[in-house]
Scaffold this motif. Sequence first.
Motif, mmCIF file in Angstrom:
data_model
loop_
_atom_site.group_PDB
_atom_site.id
_atom_site.type_symbol
_atom_site.label_atom_id
_atom_site.label_comp_id
_atom_site.label_asym_id
_atom_site.label_seq_id
_atom_site.Cartn_x
_atom_site.Cartn_y
_atom_site.Cartn_z
ATOM 1 N N GLU A 115 -54.458 14.834 -2.716
ATOM 2 C CA GLU A 115 -55.346 13.996 -3.525
ATOM 3 C C GLU A 115 -56.446 14.767 -4.235
ATOM 4 O O GLU A 115 -57.105 15.632 -3.650
ATOM 5 C CB GLU A 115 -55.986 12.914 -2.644
ATOM 6 C CG GLU A 115 -56.913 11.981 -3.429
ATOM 7 C CD GLU A 115 -57.149 10.680 -2.705
ATOM 8 O OE1 GLU A 115 -58.253 10.142 -2.808
ATOM 9 O OE2 GLU A 115 -56.217 10.190 -2.041
ATOM 10 N N LEU A 125 -51.902 17.891 -12.007
ATOM 11 C CA LEU A 125 -50.802 16.923 -11.955
ATOM 12 C C LEU A 125 -49.532 17.526 -12.543
ATOM 13 O O LEU A 125 -48.439 17.418 -11.982
ATOM 14 C CB LEU A 125 -51.175 15.650 -12.715
ATOM 15 C CG LEU A 125 -52.056 14.632 -11.992
ATOM 16 C CD1 LEU A 125 -52.485 13.532 -12.952
ATOM 17 C CD2 LEU A 125 -51.314 14.020 -10.801
ATOM 18 N N ASN A 147 -51.018 14.822 -6.377
ATOM 19 C CA ASN A 147 -50.201 13.642 -6.691
ATOM 20 C C ASN A 147 -50.954 12.347 -6.446
ATOM 21 O O ASN A 147 -50.369 11.272 -6.481
ATOM 22 C CB ASN A 147 -48.898 13.656 -5.896
ATOM 23 C CG ASN A 147 -49.140 13.758 -4.383
ATOM 24 O OD1 ASN A 147 -50.234 13.471 -3.896
ATOM 25 N ND2 ASN A 147 -48.108 14.163 -3.651
ATOM 26 N N LEU A 197 -48.381 11.089 -10.970
ATOM 27 C CA LEU A 197 -49.311 10.514 -9.991
ATOM 28 C C LEU A 197 -48.574 9.478 -9.135
ATOM 29 O O LEU A 197 -47.902 8.583 -9.661
ATOM 30 C CB LEU A 197 -50.491 9.853 -10.699
ATOM 31 C CG LEU A 197 -51.651 9.492 -9.772
ATOM 32 C CD1 LEU A 197 -52.419 10.747 -9.398
ATOM 33 C CD2 LEU A 197 -52.591 8.481 -10.415
ATOM 34 N N MET A 248 -53.263 6.049 -6.244
ATOM 35 C CA MET A 248 -54.622 6.005 -6.797
ATOM 36 C C MET A 248 -55.399 4.876 -6.137
ATOM 37 O O MET A 248 -54.896 3.756 -5.988
ATOM 38 C CB MET A 248 -54.609 5.771 -8.315
ATOM 39 C CG MET A 248 -56.030 5.672 -8.903
ATOM 40 S SD MET A 248 -56.087 5.027 -10.597
ATOM 41 C CE MET A 248 -55.314 6.349 -11.474
ATOM 42 N N PHE A 296 -50.640 5.617 -15.734
ATOM 43 C CA PHE A 296 -50.040 6.173 -14.511
ATOM 44 C C PHE A 296 -48.937 5.224 -14.037
ATOM 45 O O PHE A 296 -49.101 4.510 -13.032
ATOM 46 C CB PHE A 296 -51.102 6.348 -13.429
ATOM 47 C CG PHE A 296 -52.244 7.252 -13.829
ATOM 48 C CD1 PHE A 296 -52.078 8.631 -13.837
ATOM 49 C CD2 PHE A 296 -53.472 6.727 -14.218
ATOM 50 C CE1 PHE A 296 -53.122 9.468 -14.206
ATOM 51 C CE2 PHE A 296 -54.513 7.558 -14.596
ATOM 52 C CZ PHE A 296 -54.333 8.929 -14.597
ATOM 53 N N ALA A 351 -47.454 5.248 -10.170
ATOM 54 C CA ALA A 351 -48.387 5.321 -9.045
ATOM 55 C C ALA A 351 -48.581 3.965 -8.374
ATOM 56 O O ALA A 351 -48.494 2.914 -9.016
ATOM 57 C CB ALA A 351 -49.739 5.848 -9.526
#
Length: 813
Positions: A117, A158, A164, A190, A193, A212, A215
């Motif tokens: 992260e 990224l 990631n 990603l 989040m 994204f 994600a």
Amino acid sequence: MLPPELQATAVLRQNAIPFVEQLFALYDARRPLVLVNDAAEITTLPGLSIDRCITPGDASGWFTAHHPLIHDDTPAQVSYTSGTEGKPKGILLTHANLADAAERIIDQMQMTAEIREYVGVPATYSFGMGRYRAVSAVGGQAYLPPRGFDPLELARMLQDGQVNALSVVPTLLRILLATPAVIGDAGLHLRWMEIGSQHMTADEKRRVRKLFPNAVIVQHYGLTEASRSTFLRISDAAPAQLGSVGQPVGKTQIKCATDGRIMIRGPHVAAFRIDADGLHPLTDADGWLQTNDLGHFEDGYLFFDGRADDLINCGGIKIVPDDIEARLRRQLAPAARIAVAKVPDPQRGDGVLVAVQTGSTDTAQVKDLAAAALKDLGVAVGSALHVITVDALPVTGTGKVQRGVLAEMFAAQQAAAPAKAYTPSKKITDVLSLIRHEFPGQKVGPQDTFETLGGDSLHYIQFSLNFEQHFGQLPPHWETLNAAQLQLSVHADGGSSWRRLETVTLTRAFFMICIVALHTDAFVYSANWGAAFFLYLLAGYSVARFQLPEIIRSGSVKTLIGTIKSVVIPTLLMVGLMQITTDRYELTPLLLISNFLDPGTLKGFLFYFIEIYVQLLVLAAILFSFAGIRAGFQARPFISAVVLLAVSIVAARTIEMTYDHFYNFDRTPWHYAWPFALGMVLACANDLRTRLVALGIALLVVFEYWGFTSAAYYVGGAIVLVLFIRDIAVPAPVKRVVAEIAGASLFIYLIHYQMISVDQKLFAEIHPWADLVAAVVFGVVAARAYTWISRKVVKFTTQKVISTRKSGAGDWS
């Protein structure tokens, strides 16, 4: 039963890996802790007995330690927050509180040990530390960025597979939404989040999901007393749910009281608060925490309706209006009538409004004092601070100021006020005032950017120097950010003495010195030259990077016209001065077309480099006047730039096959059009694939033109720098010197021949290195003097125009 005074260890706030390690060490030792801003603060914390104050080290990078969650129902830490009465309120959080919040976010995000992260939130915030806690619990790794949240660094990591996951607050996330190209295809990589609990619109959440697409994106709502009370999985939320803050999960319960206040119950809710009077329960007999937030449910989803009180949430920092008013009144005359309220701010959530009753005190003083008071509270408020005058402060029958009415009055004033041209002032208090200072005579609003105002490469350097002089390090891609977004970056580097020096600026300064050194005989950088070609390349790069986006957006080439004027005016002044002092008068240098003539027929003052530069800009302005060309660059900028390069090469070869170009040493715009177009190719290469293609094209063209010679190596090496190394970290004084030379390159070129002439007349011989140094020094001085004088002229003429208009209006009345 807890003792009346809690024993704890203080830790200085420091966004650094040692800070994170120290907190985990205290957690593991079951030692309660409290975070402080400085050692002196430990004497002001009510309800605590501090045994020591720990100062962590300063280091960034990866945190890889594995720390299982602690479920003990024992004190873990005290987090101080301002209450609505403006008094510090300590929230006592247990290990069980922290563990429950971490377990639920791990479950909602489906986190695994594969998580790597990028923690975009400082570890000193409960949200930031909560991310390290969750990542560590699953056996993952967390990265603490050295310069705070850096979109360019995030995109690069990224793309390379180094990270990631991302944790970020909406204020910073909006920077990415404003410039989605910074992330580009890297957003596909990603996987996780988490977004903090500031307000976001449904549209913003849709745009985040698009940026994204692969994600698991979760936004939480919570308070210091009850972290992560609800979760919204933005990544798979239905359209009707995007405007909400989600649902409670696990053992958490949420309900709304009859007055609309949100109430929370669960194992994550803190049971006690600590203040000067001791310990007090936070929850009622049934375990419910009543908040000052308003909300409502729709189909099981909680919608946040704002604060029930007047607390200002400016960029995530809570501000009590009464506290600011008290600070102001202590420094103003007793007769001063002021009130503080919150107003909407597009970037920070809430802005700060200070209303001043007419005639009671000086508004300029109020604004300075308010900015200072907010800075003391850790808020660099900038353009989110507003001061207005009112005939009378609106109050209730009991004399209480109606802050909501003040906010409505401010909104009405904003809607009615026309945009005004700004004349430079001596005082720069925030980013907006700096932008207005840098663009005198133009209408500058909070949403204007360097690009929309017509900034070019030379102005870019000057602006960056002045910004960093006042506010510190500039963020990446700052030229696309408006004043409000730029204000958020102020002091984000923690006052670092290092600066990011762009390779474009470095190469501009280097090649300009090479040209002057060649002319003064100080040194010969290359037997077959090349510096002029690279400076023309940077001209094309500047057009594509700084001005083309605004040209496409507006359909106007006025930004290019502004650049042409900024080059032409000082050149004509120098030419005119030299013709007057030497009594050698010629028309073609004044028309900036003497480059087309045989230099042997001219009397002197050959500024052909600038003449070609201006002619290339004119050709670019003509080119982008065509809507079809603009449309092509908007749809496929890189391909369009490559096509332009090919056309430039073919056109030059064709013309030179039929046109005698030897008599004037190839001093024609078509001969230098290909490096100009090549610069546009480099600027339009915005990902690894296009950069590699651009490098191949550039090296092919460069080595075809020069062969394997020193000029090709110089130019090719500089192209590699510009393409793949956007900037380098250097000490601030080094950045200053290099940028001053690069920013004054026009004046250095205009003045360097005169330095040679003066040297020869004074000493009957030439001193090459002294001439080189003199050209650089006097060029920088001349650039600064010209900028200062031009601003004075603009200010004077603007004031005259305003005065004339006012007098004209008076005649008609």
